[in-house]
Motif scaffolding. Structure first.
Motif, short mmCIF file in Angstrom:
data_model
loop_
_atom_site.label_atom_id
_atom_site.label_comp_id
_atom_site.label_asym_id
_atom_site.label_seq_id
_atom_site.Cartn_x
_atom_site.Cartn_y
_atom_site.Cartn_z
N GLY A 1 0.80 -1.22 0.00
CA GLY A 1 0.00 0.00 0.00
C GLY A 1 0.83 1.26 0.00
O GLY A 1 0.31 2.35 -0.28
N ALA A 2 2.11 1.14 0.31
CA ALA A 2 2.98 2.31 0.29
C ALA A 2 3.32 2.70 -1.14
O ALA A 2 3.49 1.84 -2.01
N ASP A 3 3.43 4.00 -1.38
CA ASP A 3 3.78 4.50 -2.71
C ASP A 3 5.25 4.91 -2.75
O ASP A 3 5.81 5.39 -1.75
N TYR A 4 5.88 4.73 -3.89
CA TYR A 4 7.30 5.03 -4.05
C TYR A 4 7.60 5.38 -5.50
O TYR A 4 6.80 5.12 -6.41
N ALA A 5 8.75 5.99 -5.71
CA ALA A 5 9.24 6.29 -7.06
C ALA A 5 10.76 6.14 -7.04
O ALA A 5 11.37 5.93 -5.99
N LEU A 6 11.35 6.24 -8.21
CA LEU A 6 12.80 6.11 -8.34
C LEU A 6 13.36 7.41 -8.91
O LEU A 6 12.79 8.00 -9.83
N ALA B 1 9.28 -2.06 -13.16
CA ALA B 1 8.64 -3.33 -12.83
C ALA B 1 7.55 -3.12 -11.78
O ALA B 1 7.26 -4.03 -10.98
N SER B 2 6.91 -1.96 -11.80
CA SER B 2 5.83 -1.66 -10.86
C SER B 2 4.71 -2.68 -10.96
O SER B 2 4.27 -3.03 -12.06
N VAL C 1 3.48 -0.45 -3.58
CA VAL C 1 3.95 -1.76 -3.13
C VAL C 1 2.76 -2.71 -3.04
O VAL C 1 1.70 -2.36 -2.50
N VAL C 2 2.93 -3.92 -3.58
CA VAL C 2 1.90 -4.95 -3.56
C VAL C 2 2.49 -6.21 -2.92
O VAL C 2 3.64 -6.58 -3.21
N ASP C 3 1.73 -6.84 -2.06
CA ASP C 3 2.13 -8.13 -1.50
C ASP C 3 1.50 -9.23 -2.35
O ASP C 3 0.30 -9.49 -2.23
N PRO C 4 2.27 -9.88 -3.21
CA PRO C 4 1.67 -10.88 -4.11
C PRO C 4 1.17 -12.12 -3.40
O PRO C 4 0.42 -12.91 -3.99
N ALA C 5 1.56 -12.31 -2.14
CA ALA C 5 1.14 -13.51 -1.41
C ALA C 5 -0.10 -13.29 -0.56
O ALA C 5 -0.59 -14.21 0.10
N TYR D 1 4.10 -4.87 -15.83
CA TYR D 1 3.79 -5.69 -14.66
C TYR D 1 2.56 -5.19 -13.89
O TYR D 1 2.17 -5.81 -12.90
N ALA D 2 1.97 -4.08 -14.31
CA ALA D 2 0.92 -3.43 -13.52
C ALA D 2 -0.44 -3.55 -14.19
O ALA D 2 -0.72 -2.86 -15.18
N PRO D 3 -1.35 -4.41 -13.70
CA PRO D 3 -2.70 -4.47 -14.26
C PRO D 3 -3.39 -3.12 -14.12
O PRO D 3 -3.32 -2.46 -13.08
#
Length: 616
Positions: free
Chosen positions: A44-49, A61-62, A75-79, A153-155
């Motif tokens: 749920g946290a947002d970030y950039a580079l 690869a977001s 940030v996504v937790d795929p599990a 990578y981002a739907p």
């Protein structure tokens, strides 16, 4: 992070209001890679580079872009998702697929992954075993076909984001439906494309019609190949998709010793085996090259199947008489180089007759142009697919390209009558190949499927508009081209399911349902069933497909009744379906036998009939 174009990379973290909190430098590793472990950052946290102190950019690869292609990544937790499909292993082989292609944004009024779930049961009842979802990688704005995706990578947030896609896949598996995801590795969309700031993702050595070619074989290509191959595996592992359809692989250029697509297919197949699942790879290719579906061990690309558009083109020309652009190859099938040089005039009837001859060829083998001269290309084109199983080829009478790349997005239902629509359905479903339907065709949807975008760059919008006009020039289609940027163009393209309850739409849908039911219970009609023999008379407009000694399908593509001989067998042929049946909106003139022993059938115009072998 792979960013060989940068000296320094920092991770910028944001608070829940979208304000920057702090920058954390990444540590440089080998070959342009950077890494950092930041404790306490949760899903749920947002970030950039930040590269070399410049602008904040999304992660290449977001997994999620909730604020669009230009915004920060999340940030996504795929599990974290609770899957319920543990017992699902996928369809065993391509022959098990009956594909239904859909565009999420126009499949329902809401245009989301979750909204599509409500229609899975009716698709399964129709006889569909797989849905093919047009590309979902994050694209600019809220409206797009998906081929302008920039975050692989981002739907798309417009469709509901990553967990909504997982819910759709999970629900599809609960209905016994596989999920095919359309992915695009031949180009990247123009707006929101920041990849070149990170590394050598593109090359000027090759040209594509859609944008800069992706660098798969030049300096720095290893990281680009990894980006794409890991993406293919990502959809399989994190989203449980059952198949990938790779867009226009003829625009993927790699002259290295091992083609990136062979590396990709081997990687996905190995992953599927390790997961205990069956995953298939389907290619769209304009090359008529059998190497696409040959195993990598035989120096092929290793795809399980590929689209075979020649059958569509032949059917379309035979039913509509259109002969412009690439349709010329089917309206002038059998013409020579000399004929092309002399620009020989042909009538619409002659075009249709040649198209029937091309259809006979396409039903015998998927590539009509298998090393013969192609007028529209002005060269010898293609190679023979002899010996390759029929389940390796996907055919259709409509798809997003063949509808949406017309100037007005005309569906077949607005170009021909009900009889021709039913005939086209029967040809595809009784072709002995893997069939694919485009959303709405099963009930004769008349709303168009038009090209739409919602770019924010005014120069890009102008370029798209002008490009569409130029693209249609060779087809000489009349009328103003719908504005791709106008939201009304998108709204016009949304399905209108309310018509399904009215004639003739209800009757057409009944035909699709019955054809698919017969096909499901009769093994000889499957691509891996009995041997297929194709005969016909192009001049008289009829075609006959015999499936071993079990079934026989006959088609009249002409405007006059035709007498078609049935194959000689021990026993007799019993009629089991006619597209002219009253139940399907026809006149009911079925199974009128001719000849002394009833060994021929009189077909009404634009009619198909299916017979089964009766031993009694």
């Amino acid at each position: 992070m792979w960013a060989p174009h940068a000296r320094d990379v920092a991770l910028r973290l944001y608070d829940t209001r979208g304000d920057a909190l702090r920058d954390v430098p990444l540590e440089p590793l080998d070959r342009g890679e950077f890494a950092i472990d930041v404790p306490g950052v949760r899903a749920g946290a947002d970030y950039a580079l930040v590269l070399d102190g410049g602008d904040a950019l999304p992660d290449p690869a977001s997994r999620w872009q909730p604020r669009g292609v230009h915004g920060p990544s999340r940030v996504v937790d795929p599990a974290a998702f609770r899957w319920t499909d543990a017992a699902w292993q996928g369809l065993a082989r391509p022959a098990d697929y009956v594909i239904y292609e859909l565009h999420v944004g126009t499949f329902t009024d809401a245009g989301t992954f979750d909204a599509a779930i409500a229609h899975l049961a009716e698709l399964r009842a129709l006889g569909v075993t797989a849905i093919e979802i047009m590309p979902v990688a994050e694209f600019p704005g809220d409206r797009n076909w998906g081929y302008d995706g920039v975050h692989l990578y981002a739907p798309s947030r417009a469709y509901g984001g990553p967990d909504a896609l997982r819910r759709l896949v999970d629900a599809a598996h609960a209905h016994g439906i596989a999920v095919v995801l359309d992915v695009v590795y031949n180009h990247v969309g123009p707006e929101g494309n920041y990849l070149e700031r990170f590394g050598p993702y593109f090359t000027d050595r090759y040209q594509t019609p859609w944008g800069r070619a992706v660098n798969y074989d030049g300096p720095g290509a290893d990281g680009v190949r990894r980006h794409v191959i890991e993406n293919a595996c990502y959809w399989v592992e994190e989203f449980h998709v059952d198949a990938l359809r790779l867009d226009a692989i003829h625009g993927i250029y790699d002259f290295g010793a091992r083609h990136v697509l062979a590396e990709l297919t081997d990687g996905v197949h190995a992953l599927a085996e390790s997961l205990g699942r069956r995953v298939h790879l389907i290619a769209e290719s304009d090359l008529s090259d059998p190497r696409v579906v040959r195993p990598t061990s035989e120096h092929g690309l290793g795809f399980d199947a590929q689209w075979a558009d020649d059958l569509h083109h032949a059917v379309h020309v035979a039913l509509t008489g259109e002969s412009a652009g690439y349709y010329a190859d089917f309206a002038r099938y059998g013409s020579s180089h000399a004929d092309n040089a002399e620009t020989v005039e042909t009538t619409i009837d002659e075009c249709r007759g040649r198209a029937v001859a091309a259809l006979i060829a396409a039903l015998r083998a998927p590539f009509v142009y298998d090393g013969r001269y192609a007028p529209s290309r002005d060269r010898v084109f293609g190679a023979s697919a002899e010996g390759i199983p029929r389940e390796r080829f996907v055919v259709c009478s409509q798809n997003h390209d063949q509808i949406g790349n017309r100037a007005h997005g005309d569906r077949l239902a607005t170009l021909v009558g009900l009889a021709q629509q039913k005939l086209a359905a029967a040809i595809v479903l009784l072709s002995g190949y893997v069939p694919m339907l485009f959303m709405g065709e099963e009930y004769g949807e008349t709303r168009p499927f038009q090209y739409f975008v919602s770019h924010s760059d005014a120069d890009l919008v102008h370029a798209v508009r002008e490009g569409r006009r130029r693209e249609f020039a060779e087809f000489a289609w009349s009328g103003e081209v719908p504005d791709p940027v106008d939201e009304a163009t998108f709204r016009r393209s949304t399905l209108d399911r309310s018509v399904r309850r009215r004639a003739p739409h209800a009757q057409l849908q009944a035909l699709y349902r019955d054809l698919l039911a017969i096909r499901a219970r009769e093994p000889a009609l499957r691509p891996d069933g009995a041997r297929v023999r194709v005969d016909g008379d192009a001049d008289r407009g009829w075609v006959r497909v015999t499936f071993g000694d079990a079934c026989c399908a006959v088609f009249n593509l002409g405007a006059e009744p035709r007498v078609v001989p049935l194959p000689e067998i021990r026993g007799a042929w019993r009629g089991i379906l006619s597209t002219d049946d009253v139940a399907y909106g026809g006149a009911g003139a079925t199974c009128v036998r001719e000849g002394p022993r009833g060994d021929a059938v009189r077909l009404a115009p634009f009619t198909a009939e299916l017979f089964a072998h009766d031993d009694a």
